[in-house]
Design an enzyme around this catalytic site. Sequence first.
Site, mmCIF file in Angstrom:
data_model
loop_
_atom_site.group_PDB
_atom_site.id
_atom_site.type_symbol
_atom_site.label_atom_id
_atom_site.label_comp_id
_atom_site.label_asym_id
_atom_site.label_seq_id
_atom_site.Cartn_x
_atom_site.Cartn_y
_atom_site.Cartn_z
ATOM 1 N N MET A 45 15.828 -4.830 2.849
ATOM 2 C CA MET A 45 14.604 -4.116 2.476
ATOM 3 C C MET A 45 14.885 -3.177 1.305
ATOM 4 O O MET A 45 15.941 -2.550 1.245
ATOM 5 C CB MET A 45 14.085 -3.314 3.664
ATOM 6 C CG MET A 45 13.642 -4.169 4.850
ATOM 7 S SD MET A 45 12.297 -5.297 4.424
ATOM 8 C CE MET A 45 11.001 -4.130 4.034
ATOM 9 N N LEU A 77 2.993 -6.378 -11.013
ATOM 10 C CA LEU A 77 3.288 -5.344 -12.004
ATOM 11 C C LEU A 77 4.719 -4.854 -11.986
ATOM 12 O O LEU A 77 5.221 -4.380 -13.003
ATOM 13 C CB LEU A 77 2.319 -4.179 -11.842
ATOM 14 C CG LEU A 77 0.846 -4.534 -12.074
ATOM 15 C CD1 LEU A 77 -0.025 -3.310 -11.896
ATOM 16 C CD2 LEU A 77 0.653 -5.143 -13.461
ATOM 17 N N GLU A 78 5.395 -4.935 -10.830
ATOM 18 C CA GLU A 78 6.798 -4.515 -10.806
ATOM 19 C C GLU A 78 7.635 -5.394 -11.720
ATOM 20 O O GLU A 78 8.499 -4.914 -12.456
ATOM 21 C CB GLU A 78 7.332 -4.584 -9.365
ATOM 22 C CG GLU A 78 7.852 -3.274 -8.875
ATOM 23 C CD GLU A 78 8.214 -3.292 -7.410
ATOM 24 O OE1 GLU A 78 8.558 -2.210 -6.923
ATOM 25 O OE2 GLU A 78 8.168 -4.344 -6.763
ATOM 26 N N GLU A 89 0.818 -1.202 0.000
ATOM 27 C CA GLU A 89 0.000 0.000 0.000
ATOM 28 C C GLU A 89 0.861 1.264 0.000
ATOM 29 O O GLU A 89 0.500 2.264 -0.612
ATOM 30 C CB GLU A 89 -0.927 0.005 1.212
ATOM 31 C CG GLU A 89 -1.999 -1.071 1.209
ATOM 32 C CD GLU A 89 -1.492 -2.414 1.725
ATOM 33 O OE1 GLU A 89 -2.259 -3.382 1.698
ATOM 34 O OE2 GLU A 89 -0.315 -2.495 2.159
ATOM 35 N N ASN A 134 1.521 -8.134 -5.796
ATOM 36 C CA ASN A 134 1.467 -7.386 -7.046
ATOM 37 C C ASN A 134 2.464 -7.926 -8.083
ATOM 38 O O ASN A 134 3.647 -8.068 -7.798
ATOM 39 C CB ASN A 134 1.768 -5.918 -6.744
ATOM 40 C CG ASN A 134 1.575 -5.016 -7.935
ATOM 41 O OD1 ASN A 134 0.987 -5.421 -8.943
ATOM 42 N ND2 ASN A 134 2.051 -3.798 -7.840
ATOM 43 N N PRO A 152 11.947 -13.453 1.131
ATOM 44 C CA PRO A 152 10.781 -13.550 2.023
ATOM 45 C C PRO A 152 10.088 -12.197 2.179
ATOM 46 O O PRO A 152 10.734 -11.145 2.170
ATOM 47 C CB PRO A 152 11.388 -14.020 3.353
ATOM 48 C CG PRO A 152 12.697 -14.644 2.980
ATOM 49 C CD PRO A 152 13.189 -13.851 1.804
#
Length: 426
Positions: A313, A341-342, A64, A339, A272
């Site tokens: 990260m 789309l990346e 998000e 997602n 992960p």
Amino acid sequence: MTDVNMTLGLYTFILRLLLPVALLRLIWRSLKSPDYRQRIGERLAWGRPAPSADLWIHAVSVGEVQAAELLIRQLLAREPSRRILVTTTTPTGAARLRELCGESVAHRYTPYDLPGILHRFLDQVRPALVIVMETEIWPNTLAACERRGMPVILANARLSARSARGYARLTSLTRTTLARFACIAAQSEADARRFIALGADPERVRVTGSIKFDLRQPASLLDQAESMRRAWGVGRPVWIAASTHEGEDGPLLMAHRQVRVRIPNALLVLVPRHPERFERVAALVMRQGLTLVRRSRQDVCRDDTAVLLGDTMGDLPVFLAAGDAAFIGGSLVPTGGHNLLEAAAAGVPVAIGPHTFNFATITELMVEEGAAVRVVDADELAALMTDWLGNTPLRARIGEQGRGVVERNRGALERLIALIDECRSV
């Protein structure tokens, strides 16, 4: 007292009883991820007050936040003085927000959905507008904002059939809560129909599409990917297992063993979803007898390395751009997927498992357009990855189809901005 008020009162009573459990859960999670015990007072609107803001955006976690970042950049480009507060539920979401937006926005952890907590929080922030990303529907939060005349937009809204069935069990409360949104900007016609069936005002539901199609790859991404690829080994077949969940890593490692029977130098980059799982996944790889290096330690990736653990990260976009193919996690187990789309925007062919209800519309579109392939288990995944890693023209064709899907579906962000302007002018 009406049925709605009784149901809301019961919901609030149960939530009060569960508050100590929620706080203990934060402490328990902090044993593996210490960030969970930081700034706990913010979740109660105690201690350091939240800054006042023109706009409050609520984004749960990493996914998000990444969608919200597109909106934030557009809003600040139009009005640099706009004060924006973003709340997240998870520390990983907070960390990703800081990476993407720096100090251009303020951050606090999301206050619990209890009237007293919300009263303190809204007294501090006093937003003129509230934007909630995707699926967060909190009855007390919406009621508190309505009482204060603060319009709330549910942006990039999605509602799976499974979630809709859950909300339908509390018909009157759900209908009243949805009616408190000034606007619901749905990702698809199917999402819009589900919101309306649950009682949302059809006049307030608009289909704007998913703003995730409007993602922009940073100019440096290609250079970063090429550098990373050289570190993995020039010409070496590499597939990415992105955002994996508990219960998926074992089958994925089994699939990779099968891939390496046919392609002995194949490398799996295993990423992960949650940082608290990094150590467990590393131990699992070692128990499987596979050679392992870790991104966080900057280990050298040798020719015989079987698995690179992506235990940092913010590196996932680079991993995806550097890989030959990708599997998107949360889909071999009934988590609902993540997602695609990346990977598609980077021109990488995508595989997903059977459980993709969180991104149903996007996933079905990708599959229909030949930009993604659904597998049912690790054996099918192994066969697919073996085929893709051994066939460069096939990978290129599927990757270009994915890029095309992304390009053809841009524009949701512009439509969402128009809705925000409309709400502000009312």
